[in-house]
Design an enzyme around this catalytic site. Sequence first.
Site, PDB file in Angstrom:
ATOM      1  N   GLY A  46      10.894   0.655  -2.527  1.00 20.70           N
ATOM      2  CA  GLY A  46       9.740   1.293  -3.318  1.00 20.70           C
ATOM      3  C   GLY A  46       8.658   2.130  -2.576  1.00 20.70           C
ATOM      4  O   GLY A  46       8.435   1.839  -1.751  1.00 20.70           O
ATOM      5  N   GLN A  51       0.181   5.637  -2.351  1.00 18.53           N
ATOM      6  CA  GLN A  51       0.815   5.131  -0.900  1.00 18.53           C
ATOM      7  C   GLN A  51       0.871   6.306  -0.110  1.00 18.53           C
ATOM      8  O   GLN A  51       0.790   6.404   1.571  1.00 18.53           O
ATOM      9  CB  GLN A  51       2.102   4.143  -0.477  1.00 18.53           C
ATOM     10  CG  GLN A  51       1.466   2.925  -1.421  1.00 18.53           C
ATOM     11  CD  GLN A  51       3.074   1.935  -1.198  1.00 18.53           C
ATOM     12  OE1 GLN A  51       3.829   2.277  -2.066  1.00 18.53           O
ATOM     13  NE2 GLN A  51       2.735   1.454  -0.199  1.00 18.53           N
ATOM     14  N   CYS A  89       5.509  -4.539   1.738  1.00 18.75           N
ATOM     15  CA  CYS A  89       4.669  -3.214   1.145  1.00 18.75           C
ATOM     16  C   CYS A  89       4.708  -1.674   2.475  1.00 18.75           C
ATOM     17  O   CYS A  89       3.658  -2.150   3.478  1.00 18.75           O
ATOM     18  CB  CYS A  89       3.606  -3.427   0.954  1.00 18.75           C
ATOM     19  SG  CYS A  89       2.228  -1.886   0.033  1.00 18.75           S
ATOM     20  N   LEU A  90       5.263  -1.400   2.554  1.00 17.37           N
ATOM     21  CA  LEU A  90       5.021  -0.034   3.424  1.00 17.37           C
ATOM     22  C   LEU A  90       3.477   0.228   3.566  1.00 17.37           C
ATOM     23  O   LEU A  90       3.400   0.651   5.128  1.00 17.37           O
ATOM     24  CB  LEU A  90       5.750   0.762   2.937  1.00 17.37           C
ATOM     25  CG  LEU A  90       7.350   1.108   2.376  1.00 17.37           C
ATOM     26  CD1 LEU A  90       7.525   2.667   2.457  1.00 17.37           C
ATOM     27  CD2 LEU A  90       8.293   0.324   3.778  1.00 17.37           C
ATOM     28  N   HIS A 131       5.698  -4.926  -8.659  1.00 13.20           N
ATOM     29  CA  HIS A 131       4.640  -4.304  -7.037  1.00 13.20           C
ATOM     30  C   HIS A 131       3.882  -2.879  -7.434  1.00 13.20           C
ATOM     31  O   HIS A 131       3.095  -2.826  -6.624  1.00 13.20           O
ATOM     32  CB  HIS A 131       5.344  -4.360  -6.088  1.00 13.20           C
ATOM     33  CG  HIS A 131       5.282  -4.420  -4.493  1.00 13.20           C
ATOM     34  ND1 HIS A 131       4.807  -5.167  -3.546  1.00 13.20           N
ATOM     35  CD2 HIS A 131       4.592  -3.148  -4.445  1.00 13.20           C
ATOM     36  CE1 HIS A 131       4.146  -4.836  -2.412  1.00 13.20           C
ATOM     37  NE2 HIS A 131       4.334  -3.327  -3.073  1.00 13.20           N
ATOM     38  N   GLU A 132       5.145  -1.762  -7.504  1.00 13.53           N
ATOM     39  CA  GLU A 132       5.038  -0.631  -7.581  1.00 13.53           C
ATOM     40  C   GLU A 132       3.427   0.026  -8.660  1.00 13.53           C
ATOM     41  O   GLU A 132       3.191   0.381  -8.362  1.00 13.53           O
ATOM     42  CB  GLU A 132       6.184   0.715  -7.880  1.00 13.53           C
ATOM     43  CG  GLU A 132       7.092   0.045  -6.454  1.00 13.53           C
ATOM     44  CD  GLU A 132       6.508  -0.244  -5.196  1.00 13.53           C
ATOM     45  OE1 GLU A 132       5.553   0.829  -5.428  1.00 13.53           O
ATOM     46  OE2 GLU A 132       7.029  -0.337  -3.758  1.00 13.53           O
ATOM     47  N   HIS A 135       0.613  -0.283  -7.968  1.00 12.41           N
ATOM     48  CA  HIS A 135      -0.223  -0.484  -6.491  1.00 12.41           C
ATOM     49  C   HIS A 135      -0.937   1.085  -7.484  1.00 12.41           C
ATOM     50  O   HIS A 135      -2.436   1.713  -7.291  1.00 12.41           O
ATOM     51  CB  HIS A 135       0.869   0.846  -6.323  1.00 12.41           C
ATOM     52  CG  HIS A 135       1.184   0.218  -4.928  1.00 12.41           C
ATOM     53  ND1 HIS A 135       0.209  -0.010  -3.495  1.00 12.41           N
ATOM     54  CD2 HIS A 135       2.472  -0.292  -4.375  1.00 12.41           C
ATOM     55  CE1 HIS A 135       0.675  -0.436  -2.715  1.00 12.41           C
ATOM     56  NE2 HIS A 135       2.569  -1.213  -2.853  1.00 12.41           N
TER      57      HIS A 135
HETATM   58 NI    NI Z   1       3.658  -1.298  -1.917  1.00 18.60          NI
END
Ligand code: NI
Length: 166
Positions: A46, A51, A89-90, A131-132, A135
């Site tokens: 995701g 991000q 998380c990226l 999670h997304e 963000h």
């Molecule tokens: Ni993330």
Amino acid sequence: MALRNVREQGDAILGKISKDVKEVTPRVRELIEDMLDTMYEANGVGLAAVQVGVLKRIFVVDVTGEDPHVFINPKILETSGEQTGHEGCLSLPGKTGIVTRPNHVKVAAYDENMEYFELEGEELLARAICHENDHLDGHLYVEKVEGDLMDVEDLQEEEETQAEDT
Ligand code: NI
């Protein structure tokens, strides 16, 4: 294919609230394509627009690698159940932590053609959507981690667990 630079923890933009999308302009369409490319390149499941430095309420999720979903202006309608497991998380490369999330979510959103849809997801899909969605309101999973963040490298020595970056 165009990759975008993924912002990492410590970048102030990750704490900001993203804004609703009014229409899918060619620029927004390009953003979505780049987000998918960037997510796949990083082996993530995701990615949210914030991000890659764009404060728009858009995220992409693909938990199987062949089932991409685009969410514009998403709203989580219902949640139920509970799951506790590793999350990544990226924006925090190489890290993972234990987070409890709903096991089932129902979400409403608009797709890349601004068509309304509702989707229900369980397990990893539910986790990734939550999670997304966080963000978009400036929240990182580290706020919800139980215990300490771990290095993915250390975790990979424990066979029963698997980290997913979102
Ligand atoms: Ni993330």
